[in-house]
Design a protein around this motif. Sequence first.
Motif, PDB file in Angstrom:
ATOM      1  N   TYR A  95      46.633  25.684 -14.210  1.00 23.46           N
ATOM      2  CA  TYR A  95      47.306  25.970 -15.479  1.00 23.46           C
ATOM      3  C   TYR A  95      48.553  25.104 -15.554  1.00 23.46           C
ATOM      4  CZ  TYR A  95      49.781  28.415 -19.203  1.00 23.46           C
ATOM      5  OH  TYR A  95      50.462  28.707 -20.364  1.00 23.46           O
ATOM      6  N   HIS A  96      48.415  23.968 -16.234  1.00 25.67           N
ATOM      7  CA  HIS A  96      49.475  22.961 -16.282  1.00 25.67           C
ATOM      8  C   HIS A  96      49.894  22.611 -14.854  1.00 25.67           C
ATOM      9  CE1 HIS A  96      49.860  23.108 -20.686  1.00 25.67           C
ATOM     10  NE2 HIS A  96      49.487  24.351 -20.530  1.00 25.67           N
ATOM     11  N   GLN A  97      51.140  22.844 -14.471  1.00 26.50           N
ATOM     12  CA  GLN A  97      51.564  22.479 -13.117  1.00 26.50           C
ATOM     13  C   GLN A  97      51.325  23.591 -12.106  1.00 26.50           C
ATOM     14  OE1 GLN A  97      53.468  23.153 -15.652  1.00 26.50           O
ATOM     15  NE2 GLN A  97      55.423  24.112 -15.092  1.00 26.50           N
ATOM     16  N   HIS A  98      50.772  24.722 -12.549  1.00 25.86           N
ATOM     17  CA  HIS A  98      50.578  25.870 -11.671  1.00 25.86           C
ATOM     18  C   HIS A  98      49.158  25.897 -11.098  1.00 25.86           C
ATOM     19  CE1 HIS A  98      54.379  27.621 -13.062  1.00 25.86           C
ATOM     20  NE2 HIS A  98      54.003  27.293 -14.287  1.00 25.86           N
ATOM     21  N   GLN A  99      49.061  26.063  -9.797  1.00 23.14           N
ATOM     22  CA  GLN A  99      47.780  26.221  -9.120  1.00 23.14           C
ATOM     23  C   GLN A  99      47.535  27.708  -8.891  1.00 23.14           C
ATOM     24  OE1 GLN A  99      45.585  23.902  -8.192  1.00 23.14           O
ATOM     25  NE2 GLN A  99      46.727  21.974  -8.377  1.00 23.14           N
ATOM     26  N   LEU A 100      46.399  28.213  -9.376  1.00 27.09           N
ATOM     27  CA  LEU A 100      46.045  29.615  -9.215  1.00 27.09           C
ATOM     28  C   LEU A 100      44.796  29.712  -8.344  1.00 27.09           C
ATOM     29  CD1 LEU A 100      46.469  30.856 -12.907  1.00 27.09           C
ATOM     30  CD2 LEU A 100      48.158  30.926 -11.073  1.00 27.09           C
ATOM     31  N   THR A 101      44.939  30.363  -7.211  1.00 25.58           N
ATOM     32  CA  THR A 101      43.802  30.577  -6.315  1.00 25.58           C
ATOM     33  C   THR A 101      43.531  32.068  -6.248  1.00 25.58           C
ATOM     34  OG1 THR A 101      44.427  28.636  -5.000  1.00 25.58           O
ATOM     35  CG2 THR A 101      42.914  30.213  -3.988  1.00 25.58           C
ATOM     36  N   CYS A 102      42.289  32.459  -6.522  1.00 28.00           N
ATOM     37  CA  CYS A 102      41.965  33.884  -6.580  1.00 28.00           C
ATOM     38  C   CYS A 102      40.551  34.129  -6.079  1.00 28.00           C
ATOM     39  CB  CYS A 102      42.140  34.429  -7.988  1.00 28.00           C
ATOM     40  SG  CYS A 102      41.240  33.491  -9.248  1.00 28.00           S
ATOM     41  N   LYS A 103      40.264  35.415  -5.814  1.00 31.84           N
ATOM     42  CA  LYS A 103      38.931  35.845  -5.380  1.00 31.84           C
ATOM     43  C   LYS A 103      38.578  37.136  -6.104  1.00 31.84           C
ATOM     44  CE  LYS A 103      39.354  33.929  -0.692  1.00 31.84           C
ATOM     45  NZ  LYS A 103      39.356  34.246   0.760  1.00 31.84           N
ATOM     46  N   ALA A 104      37.291  37.295  -6.410  1.00 32.38           N
ATOM     47  CA  ALA A 104      36.830  38.515  -7.064  1.00 32.38           C
ATOM     48  C   ALA A 104      36.873  39.675  -6.076  1.00 32.38           C
ATOM     49  CB  ALA A 104      35.425  38.317  -7.596  1.00 32.38           C
ATOM     50  N   LYS A 105      37.366  40.808  -6.533  1.00 28.97           N
ATOM     51  CA  LYS A 105      37.417  42.005  -5.685  1.00 28.97           C
ATOM     52  C   LYS A 105      36.069  42.714  -5.620  1.00 28.97           C
ATOM     53  CE  LYS A 105      42.283  43.148  -6.686  1.00 28.97           C
ATOM     54  NZ  LYS A 105      43.186  44.194  -7.235  1.00 28.97           N
ATOM     55  N   HIS A 106      35.282  42.565  -6.677  1.00 26.33           N
ATOM     56  CA  HIS A 106      34.036  43.305  -6.780  1.00 26.33           C
ATOM     57  C   HIS A 106      32.933  42.387  -7.282  1.00 26.33           C
ATOM     58  CE1 HIS A 106      36.902  46.669  -6.716  1.00 26.33           C
ATOM     59  NE2 HIS A 106      37.489  46.090  -7.755  1.00 26.33           N
ATOM     60  N   SER A 107      31.720  42.837  -7.194  1.00 29.33           N
ATOM     61  CA  SER A 107      30.596  42.108  -7.769  1.00 29.33           C
ATOM     62  C   SER A 107      30.484  42.434  -9.256  1.00 29.33           C
ATOM     63  CB  SER A 107      29.299  42.497  -7.056  1.00 29.33           C
ATOM     64  OG  SER A 107      29.060  43.886  -7.196  1.00 29.33           O
ATOM     65  N   GLY A 108      29.787  41.584  -9.980  1.00 26.09           N
ATOM     66  CA  GLY A 108      29.552  41.826 -11.401  1.00 26.09           C
ATOM     67  C   GLY A 108      30.694  41.463 -12.326  1.00 26.09           C
ATOM     68  N   VAL A 109      31.725  40.778 -11.837  1.00 26.16           N
ATOM     69  CA  VAL A 109      32.875  40.408 -12.660  1.00 26.16           C
ATOM     70  C   VAL A 109      32.565  39.120 -13.432  1.00 26.16           C
ATOM     71  CG1 VAL A 109      35.293  39.708 -12.658  1.00 26.16           C
ATOM     72  CG2 VAL A 109      34.508  41.517 -11.124  1.00 26.16           C
ATOM     73  N   VAL A 110      32.796  39.146 -14.725  1.00 25.27           N
ATOM     74  CA  VAL A 110      32.564  37.993 -15.599  1.00 25.27           C
ATOM     75  C   VAL A 110      33.830  37.747 -16.416  1.00 25.27           C
ATOM     76  CG1 VAL A 110      31.207  37.089 -17.519  1.00 25.27           C
ATOM     77  CG2 VAL A 110      30.086  38.468 -15.755  1.00 25.27           C
ATOM     78  N   LEU A 111      34.354  36.520 -16.387  1.00 29.76           N
ATOM     79  CA  LEU A 111      35.554  36.168 -17.140  1.00 29.76           C
ATOM     80  C   LEU A 111      35.176  35.649 -18.524  1.00 29.76           C
ATOM     81  CD1 LEU A 111      37.629  34.337 -14.366  1.00 29.76           C
ATOM     82  CD2 LEU A 111      37.464  36.783 -14.861  1.00 29.76           C
ATOM     83  N   GLN A 112      36.008  35.945 -19.512  1.00 28.95           N
ATOM     84  CA  GLN A 112      35.756  35.514 -20.882  1.00 28.95           C
ATOM     85  C   GLN A 112      36.813  34.494 -21.307  1.00 28.95           C
ATOM     86  OE1 GLN A 112      35.924  39.580 -22.549  1.00 28.95           O
ATOM     87  NE2 GLN A 112      33.791  39.309 -23.176  1.00 28.95           N
ATOM     88  N   TYR A 113      36.386  33.481 -22.051  1.00 27.61           N
ATOM     89  CA  TYR A 113      37.327  32.436 -22.462  1.00 27.61           C
ATOM     90  C   TYR A 113      36.777  31.662 -23.659  1.00 27.61           C
ATOM     91  CZ  TYR A 113      34.117  29.686 -19.523  1.00 27.61           C
ATOM     92  OH  TYR A 113      32.995  29.121 -18.957  1.00 27.61           O
ATOM     93  N   TYR A 114      37.703  30.979 -24.346  1.00 28.71           N
ATOM     94  CA  TYR A 114      37.327  29.991 -25.345  1.00 28.71           C
ATOM     95  C   TYR A 114      37.277  28.637 -24.648  1.00 28.71           C
ATOM     96  CZ  TYR A 114      38.510  33.534 -28.838  1.00 28.71           C
ATOM     97  OH  TYR A 114      38.552  34.688 -29.577  1.00 28.71           O
ATOM     98  N   LYS A 115      36.298  27.838 -25.023  1.00 26.37           N
ATOM     99  CA  LYS A 115      36.104  26.551 -24.358  1.00 26.37           C
ATOM    100  C   LYS A 115      36.241  25.408 -25.358  1.00 26.37           C
ATOM    101  CE  LYS A 115      32.754  23.996 -21.521  1.00 26.37           C
ATOM    102  NZ  LYS A 115      31.393  24.038 -20.903  1.00 26.37           N
TER     103      LYS A 115
END
Length: 304
Positions: free
Chosen positions: A248-268
């Motif tokens: 995200y611009h100059q920010h690096q975001l590192t993450c992991k899903a806590k659970h199964s079945g997670v789906v992210l929503q976004y505009y592309k």
Amino acid sequence: MQKVSAGRGHQRLLQLARNQLGHEFAAKTSTSDSESVNSVQSSEFNQRHQRLAQRSGAPVAIDSDFKGPSLHQRAERRERMHKERQQSNLEKIMALALDYCPEYVADMDVDPDWFQQYCDLVLNISNQTMQQLWAKILAGEIGQPGSFSLKTLFLLQRMSFKEALALQKAASLTCRVRLQDSGHIYFGYVRKPSIWQLLTGRSKAVLNLSQFGLTFPQILSLIDLNLLHQIEIESGELIPEQTLQLQYHQHQLTCKAKHSGVVLQYYKFTAVGVELLPLLNSQANPAYLQAVKQLFSPVLDFEG
């Protein structure tokens, strides 16, 4: 990309102007040109002032033998002023492009047909912000020919200043998944039915983007311009413990899903939108970054 000597971008742009336009152009519109346009505008203003004064009964010195310009002369004057404005717009954008030309350029020339289309499209671009955007496109094409399609140019030519501001706002909220070129604007998530959903009663969450300056009407206008895809996109199901890296611009975001079945929503962004994003010089929105982290906190673990 093959590199050549420093300063070549300026030389290439000046040569392109000589070959395609038949003349040099100055870094700034010449004083004589400006005075020519201003003198015509001043003359028209004086004539309008006289007419208004006459209607109001104010005394106005008028030559009784004076005859106004004929219909043909007025048409010629309007056409001359129109062409002068177009030439001024073209030369201003060319001069601005000199400021954005890269020091190193690819060892290939700009397609002359592309450049001719470009020149035709910028003739009526008088807004300063839009002129800067067009100048950046020319500089980018000089640095790396083929960077901007004609489809992108035609779209930009019909984009209003208000729509350009909407694109600027959308760019400020744009993330990229590592190793992917397209931009995403994240606004929510869903989780497929599970015991977790039954216990928490929470299967989805949505972020209101208007609180960060991007309203739904603006989103619709960007979709209409084919800068954003028409439908909201969903990621594939995230695999628990698999690392997801976002930029995200100059920010690096590192993450992991806590659970199964997670789906992210976004505009592309579409391919055309992706071409324009690097030109906008948008800044990160700290409030949006914090809101995204909070939104996804029930389903994602963020590192750092």
